[in-house]
Design a protein around this motif. Structure first.
Motif, PDB file in Angstrom:
ATOM      1  N   TYR A  77       7.998  -0.398  11.728  1.00 53.20           N
ATOM      2  CA  TYR A  77       6.682  -0.010  12.223  1.00 53.20           C
ATOM      3  C   TYR A  77       6.551  -0.239  13.728  1.00 53.20           C
ATOM      4  CZ  TYR A  77       5.604   0.843   7.432  1.00 53.20           C
ATOM      5  OH  TYR A  77       5.625   1.378   6.172  1.00 53.20           O
ATOM      6  N   LEU A  78       7.260  -1.198  14.252  1.00 51.61           N
ATOM      7  CA  LEU A  78       7.262  -1.389  15.697  1.00 51.61           C
ATOM      8  C   LEU A  78       7.953  -0.216  16.387  1.00 51.61           C
ATOM      9  CD1 LEU A  78       6.428  -3.484  17.860  1.00 51.61           C
ATOM     10  CD2 LEU A  78       8.733  -4.415  17.694  1.00 51.61           C
ATOM     11  N   ASP A  79       9.087   0.219  15.833  1.00 50.82           N
ATOM     12  CA  ASP A  79       9.793   1.374  16.408  1.00 50.82           C
ATOM     13  C   ASP A  79       8.933   2.629  16.339  1.00 50.82           C
ATOM     14  OD1 ASP A  79      11.906  -0.312  16.819  1.00 50.82           O
ATOM     15  OD2 ASP A  79      13.155   0.487  15.204  1.00 50.82           O
ATOM     16  N   ARG A  80       8.299   2.853  15.197  1.00 52.63           N
ATOM     17  CA  ARG A  80       7.488   4.059  15.037  1.00 52.63           C
ATOM     18  C   ARG A  80       6.255   4.031  15.943  1.00 52.63           C
ATOM     19  NH1 ARG A  80      11.606   4.619  12.880  1.00 52.63           N
ATOM     20  NH2 ARG A  80      12.129   5.902  11.075  1.00 52.63           N
ATOM     21  N   SER A  81       5.738   2.854  16.229  1.00 52.56           N
ATOM     22  CA  SER A  81       4.525   2.771  17.037  1.00 52.56           C
ATOM     23  C   SER A  81       4.718   3.332  18.438  1.00 52.56           C
ATOM     24  CB  SER A  81       4.037   1.318  17.121  1.00 52.56           C
ATOM     25  OG  SER A  81       4.934   0.510  17.870  1.00 52.56           O
ATOM     26  N   ALA A  82       5.944   3.264  18.971  1.00 54.27           N
ATOM     27  CA  ALA A  82       6.200   3.824  20.293  1.00 54.27           C
ATOM     28  C   ALA A  82       5.999   5.337  20.289  1.00 54.27           C
ATOM     29  CB  ALA A  82       7.617   3.478  20.744  1.00 54.27           C
ATOM     30  N   HIS A  83       6.413   5.993  19.217  1.00 62.51           N
ATOM     31  CA  HIS A  83       6.218   7.441  19.090  1.00 62.51           C
ATOM     32  C   HIS A  83       4.759   7.768  18.812  1.00 62.51           C
ATOM     33  CE1 HIS A  83       6.815  11.592  17.825  1.00 62.51           C
ATOM     34  NE2 HIS A  83       6.250  11.303  16.665  1.00 62.51           N
ATOM     35  N   VAL A  84       4.161   6.998  17.924  1.00 60.55           N
ATOM     36  CA  VAL A  84       2.777   7.253  17.532  1.00 60.55           C
ATOM     37  C   VAL A  84       1.835   7.098  18.717  1.00 60.55           C
ATOM     38  CG1 VAL A  84       0.880   6.377  16.114  1.00 60.55           C
ATOM     39  CG2 VAL A  84       3.162   6.609  15.137  1.00 60.55           C
ATOM     40  N   GLU A  85       2.122   6.168  19.600  1.00 61.56           N
ATOM     41  CA  GLU A  85       1.266   5.916  20.760  1.00 61.56           C
ATOM     42  C   GLU A  85       1.019   7.190  21.556  1.00 61.56           C
ATOM     43  OE1 GLU A  85       1.084   2.768  24.530  1.00 61.56           O
ATOM     44  OE2 GLU A  85       3.014   3.239  23.588  1.00 61.56           O
ATOM     45  N   ILE A 113      -1.472   7.158  10.225  1.00 66.49           N
ATOM     46  CA  ILE A 113      -1.486   5.711  10.474  1.00 66.49           C
ATOM     47  C   ILE A 113      -2.382   5.020   9.464  1.00 66.49           C
ATOM     48  CG2 ILE A 113      -1.948   3.909  12.173  1.00 66.49           C
ATOM     49  CD1 ILE A 113      -1.542   6.011  14.328  1.00 66.49           C
ATOM     50  N   SER A 114      -3.480   5.662   9.100  1.00 64.33           N
ATOM     51  CA  SER A 114      -4.350   5.063   8.088  1.00 64.33           C
ATOM     52  C   SER A 114      -3.599   4.836   6.779  1.00 64.33           C
ATOM     53  CB  SER A 114      -5.578   5.949   7.860  1.00 64.33           C
ATOM     54  OG  SER A 114      -6.435   5.920   8.974  1.00 64.33           O
ATOM     55  N   ASP A 115      -2.695   5.748   6.440  1.00 63.03           N
ATOM     56  CA  ASP A 115      -1.884   5.567   5.240  1.00 63.03           C
ATOM     57  C   ASP A 115      -1.038   4.301   5.328  1.00 63.03           C
ATOM     58  OD1 ASP A 115      -2.867   7.909   4.190  1.00 63.03           O
ATOM     59  OD2 ASP A 115      -1.131   9.119   4.756  1.00 63.03           O
ATOM     60  N   GLU A 116      -0.682   3.911   6.532  1.00 65.71           N
ATOM     61  CA  GLU A 116       0.198   2.757   6.739  1.00 65.71           C
ATOM     62  C   GLU A 116      -0.563   1.502   7.151  1.00 65.71           C
ATOM     63  OE1 GLU A 116       3.096   2.908   5.810  1.00 65.71           O
ATOM     64  OE2 GLU A 116       3.741   4.995   5.918  1.00 65.71           O
ATOM     65  N   ARG A 117      -1.878   1.522   7.028  1.00 66.80           N
ATOM     66  CA  ARG A 117      -2.678   0.407   7.537  1.00 66.80           C
ATOM     67  C   ARG A 117      -2.251  -0.927   6.927  1.00 66.80           C
ATOM     68  NH1 ARG A 117      -9.101   1.154   7.460  1.00 66.80           N
ATOM     69  NH2 ARG A 117      -8.279   3.218   7.864  1.00 66.80           N
ATOM     70  N   THR A 138       2.900  -6.386  21.183  1.00 70.49           N
ATOM     71  CA  THR A 138       3.354  -5.020  21.483  1.00 70.49           C
ATOM     72  C   THR A 138       2.917  -4.049  20.405  1.00 70.49           C
ATOM     73  OG1 THR A 138       5.273  -5.829  22.728  1.00 70.49           O
ATOM     74  CG2 THR A 138       5.381  -3.574  21.884  1.00 70.49           C
ATOM     75  N   LEU A 139       3.109  -4.421  19.135  1.00 65.02           N
ATOM     76  CA  LEU A 139       2.693  -3.545  18.037  1.00 65.02           C
ATOM     77  C   LEU A 139       1.197  -3.278  18.097  1.00 65.02           C
ATOM     78  CD1 LEU A 139       3.231  -2.019  15.422  1.00 65.02           C
ATOM     79  CD2 LEU A 139       3.076  -4.182  14.176  1.00 65.02           C
ATOM     80  N   ALA A 140       0.406  -4.300  18.362  1.00 62.97           N
ATOM     81  CA  ALA A 140      -1.039  -4.114  18.432  1.00 62.97           C
ATOM     82  C   ALA A 140      -1.421  -3.212  19.596  1.00 62.97           C
ATOM     83  CB  ALA A 140      -1.730  -5.474  18.572  1.00 62.97           C
ATOM     84  N   PHE A 141      -0.810  -3.405  20.749  1.00 61.30           N
ATOM     85  CA  PHE A 141      -1.227  -2.679  21.953  1.00 61.30           C
ATOM     86  C   PHE A 141      -0.849  -1.210  21.891  1.00 61.30           C
ATOM     87  CE2 PHE A 141      -1.269  -2.349  26.773  1.00 61.30           C
ATOM     88  CZ  PHE A 141      -2.651  -2.514  26.861  1.00 61.30           C
ATOM     89  N   ARG A 142       0.283  -0.901  21.296  1.00 53.59           N
ATOM     90  CA  ARG A 142       0.697   0.504  21.211  1.00 53.59           C
ATOM     91  C   ARG A 142      -0.278   1.338  20.375  1.00 53.59           C
ATOM     92  NH1 ARG A 142       7.230  -0.220  20.127  1.00 53.59           N
ATOM     93  NH2 ARG A 142       7.833  -0.556  22.321  1.00 53.59           N
ATOM     94  N   LEU A 143      -0.958   0.692  19.444  1.00 48.59           N
ATOM     95  CA  LEU A 143      -1.862   1.409  18.548  1.00 48.59           C
ATOM     96  C   LEU A 143      -3.319   1.173  18.910  1.00 48.59           C
ATOM     97  CD1 LEU A 143      -0.042   0.774  15.141  1.00 48.59           C
ATOM     98  CD2 LEU A 143       0.137   2.761  16.654  1.00 48.59           C
ATOM     99  N   GLY A 150       0.774  -1.231   0.000  1.00 50.32           N
ATOM    100  CA  GLY A 150       0.000   0.000   0.000  1.00 50.32           C
ATOM    101  C   GLY A 150       0.803   1.277   0.000  1.00 50.32           C
ATOM    102  N   GLY A 151       2.080   1.214  -0.331  1.00 48.73           N
ATOM    103  CA  GLY A 151       2.879   2.432  -0.397  1.00 48.73           C
ATOM    104  C   GLY A 151       3.823   2.564   0.780  1.00 48.73           C
ATOM    105  N   PHE A 152       4.728   3.552   0.712  1.00 45.44           N
ATOM    106  CA  PHE A 152       5.730   3.716   1.758  1.00 45.44           C
ATOM    107  C   PHE A 152       6.296   5.123   1.712  1.00 45.44           C
ATOM    108  CE2 PHE A 152       7.594   1.855  -2.017  1.00 45.44           C
ATOM    109  CZ  PHE A 152       8.700   2.645  -2.282  1.00 45.44           C
ATOM    110  N   THR A 153       6.914   5.518   2.805  1.00 45.63           N
ATOM    111  CA  THR A 153       7.568   6.819   2.911  1.00 45.63           C
ATOM    112  C   THR A 153       9.062   6.659   2.644  1.00 45.63           C
ATOM    113  OG1 THR A 153       8.025   6.548   5.264  1.00 45.63           O
ATOM    114  CG2 THR A 153       5.906   7.554   4.654  1.00 45.63           C
ATOM    115  N   LEU A 154       9.739   7.786   2.468  1.00 48.22           N
ATOM    116  CA  LEU A 154      11.186   7.750   2.274  1.00 48.22           C
ATOM    117  C   LEU A 154      11.876   7.186   3.519  1.00 48.22           C
ATOM    118  CD1 LEU A 154      13.758   8.402   0.718  1.00 48.22           C
ATOM    119  CD2 LEU A 154      13.620  10.742   1.600  1.00 48.22           C
ATOM    120  N   ALA A 155      11.408   7.580   4.708  1.00 45.87           N
ATOM    121  CA  ALA A 155      12.024   7.077   5.940  1.00 45.87           C
ATOM    122  C   ALA A 155      11.907   5.562   6.034  1.00 45.87           C
ATOM    123  CB  ALA A 155      11.366   7.733   7.159  1.00 45.87           C
ATOM    124  N   ALA A 156      10.740   5.032   5.659  1.00 41.30           N
ATOM    125  CA  ALA A 156      10.559   3.580   5.697  1.00 41.30           C
ATOM    126  C   ALA A 156      11.473   2.903   4.684  1.00 41.30           C
ATOM    127  CB  ALA A 156       9.099   3.233   5.418  1.00 41.30           C
TER     128      ALA A 156
END
Length: 884
Positions: free
Chosen positions: A536-544, A559-563, A584-589, A447-453
């Motif tokens: 995505y696991l690393d980013r989820s800590a910030h997104v939380e 986050i919807s863009d990255e669903r 962990t990934l599920a719970f952070r989000l 579904g697409g990606f960012t430059l950072a990813a």
């Protein structure tokens, strides 16, 4: 009350707020246009003197304009403006001086400004010291437009009465996002050579075809043709056309979920998704395009079931093979005719070489290239992308030489499929080694990606790589990934498309398949998928944390863009038996899954962990139990749900996760309140501990939610003043954090406490706040609740039609968004029953029926018209009806 009441009520004849725009006409023409566009996008009226005024209009003229305006907006850069004879200041400064004291002031200053006139510097210094003015810098017209639009929307929410004026300003532009179907994509280029195909598919639909499969090999242009045909046919469908992208769906069992996502139907887990889809679609007249069905063929019977249950539904499916189901009518998509192939080549060549044209010298070579590529649109695009460095003759020579020797995949593929795959491989042969390696690694994205990813995945997350790394050891960390990515875009192997101000990249399905095959062949697939999951696991800590603050709405969208990538990461972790990281990934989000209506899908992930028969870490077990039990808190006849949630809370405590324990206690309290004989005393105790834990960890979002549940306990105990106090405190917390989700919840509950205490006007305003906030979030559950609160207000006022309209709209909204099966915390039915039991029951029934046909936008408009009513006398306090 912590949120602002009306400080400046607008009563203009056309109910549009007027924004006075002050600037010198000597500069900033593009900026004034951008400002005007931003104002009009919010359905406001710009007052601008270039619309017919002179350089220095008479003071009384613009004094009159200012007095009729509702916001002062100033634009400044380098020029101070003309000073008329007998005047001491320019018109620019005069306008600011004459601005009424009570008029909100938004000031925007362009930078850099190397030649700013001294008098303007003096004026800006004075403005900057004026605490009545909001003062911001900008650089481009686009940036200015974003600032103006955001600041006006915020100002309206803070300063103006929630009336028709506010409605036109911001809410209606958000309301139609609440059930936001995935409308047909807007291609960036014209469709070439397919007019006859579009017309024939239209005739098939007109003749009663309800399941039309566009079949053909990958790259033949099925998706692009389907979009064009659906666009042409959609005016004949009352509910338009919706696009279901199945590119990222590899499990046929997830097809109903993908359809639900495209329709805005929530997967809350309290009923099968197919059941929710049938309810949402049974009365709709809709054309549905399902793209890339070949990888989920076993889901064909699900389409037949939906068509049977929804007589107004028609489908257009793209697939490399036929579905072989009842009612299917096929349309084979063939190659482009020679003339159209050449036209497509020229159009795509212009994108990389604007001066390219067909000439007598190259016409045969271009035709030869198109013939060698069998008229395959994607293959032609890949070849045309090379025209910047290769002449048509060079292209033809290289294609003839390479296509005859490249295998490009399975020999049993159809001939044109082999042609395309060989063309992809030919195109990659022209890349440098690092670029080919990057292309392969980008194949793990969905579904697409960012430059950072891309940077993270390209280098295995920076792990164990060095500058002389080879193909078996990741991407060289000192390589210029951005340059290589640009080369892939230039080669048409990767596409770039902006999402707001954030660039995103994507790949066509068949190119992604090729990339993954290369990754598999190299032995790197597992390691790169792990890097993808780690990103995505690393980013989820910030997104939380971001999800609980003032940037909440922005991050919900990001986050919807990255669903699809989040799903891919979860599938990889679950498939690898990595239960701890999957949990962990599920719970952070958690907040995202809840607001987006995806808790049902998360439940299936955690069920997989619980049913794997393997030992789970205590913390992982607690997370899994939380997700699988929290959505069932209201179905607990034997107390097992409450018992499991109690154990999960204890395990969170034992593993030193106070926020996890506090969140689980909220669900436990709801379970204790939901039964026939609610345990109010224990629910109070559970929530007091929850609130304390949230408070001790500094989690304001959690504490505000705990206060809401404590307020609900108070309502059940008929302690109305205590309930109101708790809801008010919760609302204050949410607004201090900019937490729109929490604000919606608290305002709605506060509205009921106000109404039950007889404070109808305050209740009306609180319900209106819930409606506007829910519309802004695109949150159907919150909007349904807000509309139901307004039902009670209208019923108390004796407005039968409005009460019925809003009740019908709320009911339809719940059905169409999949929210009709679970429990609701609402009391509006008791107020409707009062009307239904009297002489107005027929009028009420008719109004409810009519309300079901309202669009979300229309329902919000009617609700906020109720919010703008003249204040009423207080009603008598109401007995608290039993919550359902």
């Amino acid at each position: 009350m912590q949120y602002m009441r009306s400080a400046h009520v607008i009563r203009t004849p056309d109910q549009r707020l007027r924004i006075f725009v002050s600037s010198t006409l000597q500069e900033l023409a593009a900026e004034r246009r951008a400002t005007r566009t931003a104002i009009e996008r919010l359905h406001l009226a710009p007052v601008m003197f270039e619309l017919g005024a002179r350089p220095h209009p008479p003071r009384e003229l613009y004094r009159a304009y200012l007095e009729q305006s509702d916001v002062f907006l100033g634009l400044y850069w380098e020029r101070y403006g003309w000073v008329a004879p007998d005047e001491e200041v320019s018109g620019l400064e005069d306008e600011y001086n004459l601005c009424p004291d009570d008029l909100p002031r938004l000031l925007y200053v362009k930078s850099p400004a190397e030649n700013r006139e001294p008098k303007l510097t003096g004026l800006l210094n004075r403005i900057r010291d004026d605490d009545r003015a909001a003062y911001k810098y900008f650089e481009t017209p686009k940036e200015l437009a974003r600032l103006v639009e955001a600041d006006l929307a915020t100002l309206l929410a803070e300063r103006f009465e929630q009336s028709q004026a506010l409605l036109h300003a911001d809410v209606l532009s958000d309301a139609d996002r609440v059930i936001e179907p995935a409308r047909l994509p807007r291609p960036l280029t014209e469709l070439v050579g397919r007019d006859d195909d579009v017309a024939e598919i239209g005739r098939m639909l007109d003749a009663g075809g309800r399941l039309i499969t566009l079949n053909g090999p990958g790259g033949i242009g099925k998706s692009r043709l389907a979009i064009a045909a659906a666009n042409a046919a959609s005016p004949a469908f009352a509910d338009g056309a919706v696009f279901v992208d199945l590119t990222a769906v590899h499990d046929a069992g997830r097809v109903p979920n993908a359809i639900a996502q495209a329709l805005g139907v929530r997967d809350t887990g309290d009923a099968p998704v197919m059941e929710n889809l049938v309810t949402a679609l049974h009365d709709r007249h809709l054309l549905m395009v399902l793209d890339n069905f070949e990888q989920v063929l076993p889901a064909g019977p699900d389409l037949t079931a939906l068509l049977t249950a929804a007589p107004g539904l028609s489908m257009m499916v793209t697939s490399r093979v036929l579905l072989r189901v009842t009612a299917e009518r096929s349309y084979e998509v063939g190659p482009l005719p020679e003339r159209s192939s050449v036209d497509l080549f020229v159009e795509r060549a212009h994108a990389v070489k604007p001066d390219f044209e067909i000439t007598p010298d190259n016409t045969d070579a271009v035709a030869g290239v198109c013939a060698a590529l069998d008229g395959m649109p994607l293959a032609i695009e890949l070849a045309a992308a090379r025209i910047r460095v290769l002449s048509p003759a060079d292209l033809l020579e290289r294609l003839d030489r390479r296509l005859t020797v490249l295998v490009g995949g399975s020999r049993d593929l159809p001939e044109r499929q082999q042609t395309l795959r060989r063309t992809i491989e030919w195109s990659t042969q022209l890349l440098e080694e690092d670029q080919r390696r990057l292309l392969a690694r980008l194949g793990v994205f969905e579904g697409g990606f960012t430059l950072a990813a891309a940077e993270f995945v390209a280098s295995d997350g920076g792990a164990d790589t060095d500058s002389d790394a080879d193909a078996d050891n990741g991407y060289p960390v000192d390589a210029d990934i951005l340059t290589d990515l640009a080369a892939l875009v230039d080669s048409s192997l990767v596409s770039q498309h902006d999402r707001g101000d954030r660039p995103r990249f994507s790949m066509q399905a068949i190119v992604r398949e090729y990339a993954r095959e290369q990754l598999w062949d190299s032995g790197d697939l597992h390691r790169v998928r792990d890097a993808h999951a780690r990103f995505y696991l690393d980013r989820s800590a910030h997104v939380e944390q971001e999800l609980k603050g003032e940037r909440q709405r922005e991050w919900l969208g990001r986050i919807s863009d990255e669903r699809d990538n989040l799903r891919a990461a979860e599938r990889y972790l679950l498939g690898s038996g990595d239960w701890d990281r999957a949990a962990t990934l599920a719970f952070r989000l958690y907040l995202y899954w809840w607001v987006s209506g995806l808790l049902g899908e998360v439940r299936t992930w955690m069920d997989e962990a619980l049913n794997a028969g393997e030992h789970l870490d205590d913390h992982t077990w607690a997370i899994a139990v939380y997700f699988t039990r929290t959505i069932m808190f209201w179905k607990d006849p034997d107390g097992s749900v409450a018992a499991d949630l109690t154990e999960a809370a204890e395990l969170f405590h034992r593993t030193n996760d106070p926020e996890g324990e506090a969140l689980t206690r909220i669900s436990l309290a709801l379970a204790l309140l939901a039964g026939e004989t609610p345990d109010l005393e224990r629910a109070e105790e559970v929530m007091q501990v929850s609130r304390r834990l949230f408070h001790e960890t500094g989690n304001i979002w959690g504490e505000s939610m705990a206060l809401v549940i404590l307020g609900r306990v108070s309502l059940r105990e008929q302690k109305l003043e205590q309930a109101r106090s708790r809801f008010e405190e919760s609302l204050a917390f949410t607004q201090s954090q900019g937490d729109a989700v929490g604000e919606r919840v608290a305002a709605y509950h506060l509205g009921w406490a106000q109404l039950m205490l007889g404070d109808v006007d305050d209740a009306r305003k609180d319900f209106a706040l819930s409606v506007t906030t829910s519309a802004g979030l695109g949150h159907p559950e919150g909007l349904a609740y807000g509309l139901e609160g307004m039902v009670a207000v209208a019923a108390l006022a004796g407005d039968v039609e409005r009460a019925g309209h809003l009740a019908g709209a709320a009911r339809a909204l719940r059905e169409r968004s999949g929210l009709h099966n679970g429990p609701t915390f609402t009391f509006h039915q008791a107020y409707l029953d009062t009307i239904a039991g009297g002489s107005d029951h027929e009028r009420l029934d008719a109004a409810i029926t009519a309300g079901r046909e309202l669009t979300v936008e229309q329902a919000v408009a009617e609700a906020l018209e109720e919010a703008a009513r003249t204040p009423s006398t207080s009603a008598q306090p109401q007995d608290v009806p039993r919550a359902q």
